[in-house]
Design an enzyme around this catalytic site. Structure first.
Site, mmCIF file in Angstrom:
data_model
loop_
_atom_site.group_PDB
_atom_site.id
_atom_site.type_symbol
_atom_site.label_atom_id
_atom_site.label_comp_id
_atom_site.label_asym_id
_atom_site.label_seq_id
_atom_site.Cartn_x
_atom_site.Cartn_y
_atom_site.Cartn_z
ATOM 1 N N CYS A 162 0.854 -1.187 0.000
ATOM 2 C CA CYS A 162 0.000 0.000 0.000
ATOM 3 C C CYS A 162 0.888 1.234 0.000
ATOM 4 C CB CYS A 162 -0.898 -0.018 1.242
ATOM 5 S SG CYS A 162 -1.906 1.474 1.429
ATOM 6 N N CYS A 186 0.485 3.317 3.500
ATOM 7 C CA CYS A 186 0.984 2.868 4.809
ATOM 8 C C CYS A 186 2.102 1.836 4.756
ATOM 9 C CB CYS A 186 -0.159 2.318 5.653
ATOM 10 S SG CYS A 186 -0.784 0.713 5.092
ATOM 11 N N CYS A 213 -7.178 -1.192 1.859
ATOM 12 C CA CYS A 213 -6.118 -1.699 2.729
ATOM 13 C C CYS A 213 -6.677 -1.718 4.146
ATOM 14 C CB CYS A 213 -4.901 -0.782 2.653
ATOM 15 S SG CYS A 213 -3.621 -1.153 3.867
ATOM 16 N N CYS A 235 -8.598 -5.411 -9.489
ATOM 17 C CA CYS A 235 -8.271 -4.349 -10.431
ATOM 18 C C CYS A 235 -7.888 -3.125 -9.601
ATOM 19 C CB CYS A 235 -9.488 -4.076 -11.308
ATOM 20 S SG CYS A 235 -9.205 -2.851 -12.581
#
Length: 151
Positions: free
Chosen positions: A64, A67, A113, A138
């Site tokens: 991510c 983070c 996330c 996606c």
């Protein structure tokens, strides 16, 4: 506690769940580019075939961008011919939050996330891809950072 300015040049450094979920919009804006902020924190979408990872075949781990949580491995990435990076499975399903999305006149499943609750993209099923899960995550390139393997 870590402050957003500590990450202005290295957004790949992982934030704990408590740190990530305590950030204000202003702190996220300091941490992310305006484009990444729009996608990750405002559920935006980048245009197809414009992101840096849609056709990347490099081996590594995708985290991510907000983070630093590791989310996908290149081994699960495949060419869905849609213009966005596509994966058939996350590294750990517990790292993803799934939310029904009824925007744009359709029902989809939004992918977040779990660590920082940032928007990654959507997951689709039953499209007939020859993958082990018949799922297509996606995702937006702006939602991800690729750490290439040393191999």
């Amino acid at each position: 506690m870590t402050t957003p300015s500590d990450f202005s040049t290295n957004t790949n450094q992982r934030l704990s769940r408590a740190e990530a979920q305590s950030f204000s919009d202003q702190q996220w804006q300091e941490r992310l580019s305006p484009e990444a902020f729009h996608v990750l924190r405002q559920a935006g979408t980048e245009r197809p075939y414009t992101g840096e990872y849609w056709d990347t075949e490099d081996v590594g781990t995708y985290s991510c961008r907000a983070c630093g949580e590791e989310l996908f491995k290149s081994e699960t990435k495949f060419d869905a011919r849609c213009g966005w990076p596509s994966f058939y499975a996350p590294t750990d399903n517990d790292k993803i939050t799934y939310v029904e999305d009824t925007s744009m006149g359709m029902t989809r499943v939004e992918v977040l996330c779990r660590n920082c609750e940032s928007h990654l993209g959507h997951v689709f099923s039953g499209e007939g891809f020859d993958t082990p899960t018949d799922l297509r995550y996606c995702l937006n390139s702006l939602s991800l950072d690729l750490t290439k393997s040393a191999e």
